[in-house]
Structures are given as structure tokens and as C-alpha cells.
Write a protein that holds these residues in place. Sequence first.
Motif, mmCIF file in Angstrom:
data_model
loop_
_atom_site.group_PDB
_atom_site.id
_atom_site.type_symbol
_atom_site.label_atom_id
_atom_site.label_comp_id
_atom_site.label_asym_id
_atom_site.label_seq_id
_atom_site.Cartn_x
_atom_site.Cartn_y
_atom_site.Cartn_z
ATOM 1 N N SER A 317 25.290 13.307 -18.145
ATOM 2 C CA SER A 317 25.466 15.030 -17.393
ATOM 3 C C SER A 317 24.004 15.638 -17.487
ATOM 4 N N LEU A 318 23.378 15.488 -18.457
ATOM 5 C CA LEU A 318 22.391 16.442 -18.777
ATOM 6 C C LEU A 318 20.966 15.845 -18.011
ATOM 7 N N CYS A 319 21.243 14.648 -17.686
ATOM 8 C CA CYS A 319 20.118 14.017 -16.920
ATOM 9 C C CYS A 319 20.508 14.379 -15.423
ATOM 10 N N ARG A 320 21.659 14.289 -14.922
ATOM 11 C CA ARG A 320 22.150 14.787 -13.517
ATOM 12 C C ARG A 320 21.686 16.328 -13.440
ATOM 13 N N LYS A 321 21.748 17.128 -14.427
ATOM 14 C CA LYS A 321 21.380 18.591 -14.413
ATOM 15 C C LYS A 321 19.715 18.652 -14.152
ATOM 16 N N TYR A 370 27.000 23.063 -7.227
ATOM 17 C CA TYR A 370 27.126 21.546 -7.694
ATOM 18 C C TYR A 370 26.714 21.509 -8.940
ATOM 19 N N LEU A 371 25.977 22.241 -9.717
ATOM 20 C CA LEU A 371 25.430 22.216 -11.214
ATOM 21 C C LEU A 371 26.680 22.559 -11.840
ATOM 22 N N LYS A 372 27.583 23.579 -11.399
ATOM 23 C CA LYS A 372 28.708 24.068 -12.085
ATOM 24 C C LYS A 372 29.710 22.576 -12.219
ATOM 25 N N THR A 373 29.649 21.773 -11.661
ATOM 26 C CA THR A 373 30.537 20.306 -11.843
ATOM 27 C C THR A 373 30.195 19.740 -12.711
#
Length: 374
Positions: A317-321, A370-373
Amino acid sequence: MVQLFLHWVEIDQPALIPHTAEENSQRYPYEVLFRSLHKLLMDTAASEYLFCGDFFGEEFIFYDIFAGPFAVLYEHFNMVLPNCYDALGLMLMIRIVHEHQMVMFRQRIPCLDSYLDKVNTSLWFRFKLVLGMHLDSLRNGNIRILLEDDVHPHYVMQHYAEFIASLDVESLVNIDDQHGDGQLDLILGRLQMAIDDLLIKLAKTFTKPKLQATFLINNYDMTTAVLKKAGLKCERTMTHCMHLAYSNGQIFVEEMLLEHFNDLIKFVESQDSEESSSSAEKPLPTDLEPLVRDFLSRWKAAIKLMYEDVITTFSDSLCRKMILTLAHIQLTSYYKRFRECARRIEGSFNGSFNRDMFPVPYIFYEFKRYLKTL
């Protein structure tokens, strides 16, 4: 791992009882036997050293009595050590010797100083020799054999991450600076360079820059996660991996944006390159209008597609953000430059299409959804 092992054996617990272990069919790795043997030696030697001083009034008698045991132990050790290729086992024995040296120092009993120094020197020499073997293995790795044709973390990098986490690098470097030759930090730095070079070679087997960046991001992100989970002080290695993950994240984002906004990006870059040239032909409003219409008609859908691409490609998730945040920053930059180009083109500011161009913060609001998800 180091702390868990030292806690498991309880560095100062009594030595193992051989016949009890045999009766229970218990088997131990060599480093456990090493600790037990030297625990027994340390207790016996300390007791005899104090006795010799009190009873004979001469401490040197101790060294005459223990000359034989020291020779037998060192001969056994020199038979085992040349056949040891386990870097972690060697590191654990180095830590055990260090802990025993600290125990004897606190008790102010110097009778084992010479012996433990010899063992410590031999362990460090072998440990660095084995690390050198790992280094040569990485440098001479056959890419065809190692190739997996998969952007997920490579098993060699997984082994490296777990190895570095197990070493507790900073503590070991401090011990080397105090009791070794101070070369461990240099060797580990070369090991890091070798694994980086190997990853780059593996990444180049992918034909597309986006896949190359994905492969490198996944590997460095996995390494960072392993080091964080270990809870050890490996700040330099973590910082190095995070930096490379970030720089490759920028490459990934650039390639992803080109997939969705190729015409707009090429237009902006061409305008930036022509600013310094007064003779360059300036585009007309009619050249700009199709780009504006195209961007306005699908920018939200493109962001959604990029979000889905990131979710599919990266598991952390951190990488996605990080990737989505970089995408937001870069797309915002291109859009701002695009608006500035539009204003510089004669007559375009009064064009009807320009009124439809939305404020820059709208891009942030769309990415924020999208970042909230995550």
C-alpha cells in the motif's frame, strides 16, 4: 535473528550436558555447541584463575595448566572453521565471542583475553572471506540462469534482504570497528553495489522501460519491508533502497503518463525546447484545440485507469501511494505547463475551448479520491 538467537540460547545459561542431549536425541547447530563449549571454558577458567591467584599467589600458573586445553580447543576450531561457509553462523559466533569478552571484562578476569582474541581474529577472517565469496557469486551470476521473466521480487534479492536483516549490520560494523580491521563496512558496501548491478542486468531483460522500473521498484520495496519488519537498525541500506525505489517510481510514472497523455506531453516538451529558439515556428490555436478537447474528455478516466494499473502492479500500500502521489505531481506539472503554453499562443486565451480548462487543484482532488482507498 541475532537478537532472537542470543535470547534463545541465553548467552550466559549453563553449558549443554552431552549425555542428556544424546539421550533425548537432540541436535544443535554448530554455533549453539560453540557457545556451550566456550561458556564451559569461561566458567572453568575464571574459577581456576582466581584459585591460582589465591592459593599459589601466582596467576601465571594458570596459563601453564590451561596451555593444553587452549591448544586442543584451538586445533579443533581450526579444523571446523575452514569448512564453514555459513556467513550467519560465523556472525553469530562473532557475537558470542564478543558477549563473552564483555562478561570477562566486567568481571575483570583477563585469563581468556589472548585465546578469545585469537578466536575472534580467525572468525572475522573467515566471515569476510565468505562474504567475499558471496560478492563474487553476485558479480559472476549468469543472467540466463537467474532470469525468471517476472516483475515480482527476485529470489536472490529476497535472500539478500533477509541476509542483511539477519546480520544487524550497524551493530556488527561497530564491533568490527572496535575489535576488527574496520573493513566490514567496505565489504558490505561492495555487496550492495553487486546486488544493484545484478538487478539492473535482470531488469534490462525486459523490453519495456515500464516493466524494468516495475521490477526494480518491487525488489527495492520488498527489501525495505523486510528490514522494517526485522526492526533492526539498517538505516543506510533502507535509505538506499527507498531512494532507488523512488527514482524508479518516477520512471514508471513517466511511462504510465505517456500511455494516457502522450500527445499532450510531447506538445509541452516541444514547446519548452523551442522557448530558447526565436526562429521556431509557433503553433496556432487550431493546433492546440484538439489536445485540449482530448484531455478534457478523458483525464478523469485516465486517472482511474492509472489507479487500476498501480493496484494490479504493486501489492504494498505504501508503494501504491508513492506511485500515485508521483503521478499526481507529474501530471499536475504537465497540465500547468500546458496551460502556460496555451496562454503564450496568440489568440488561444480568448478561444472558447480555453474557458473549459479547469483549475489545477482539480487534478489533486481526483487523485485524492483514489489515495483514500489505499
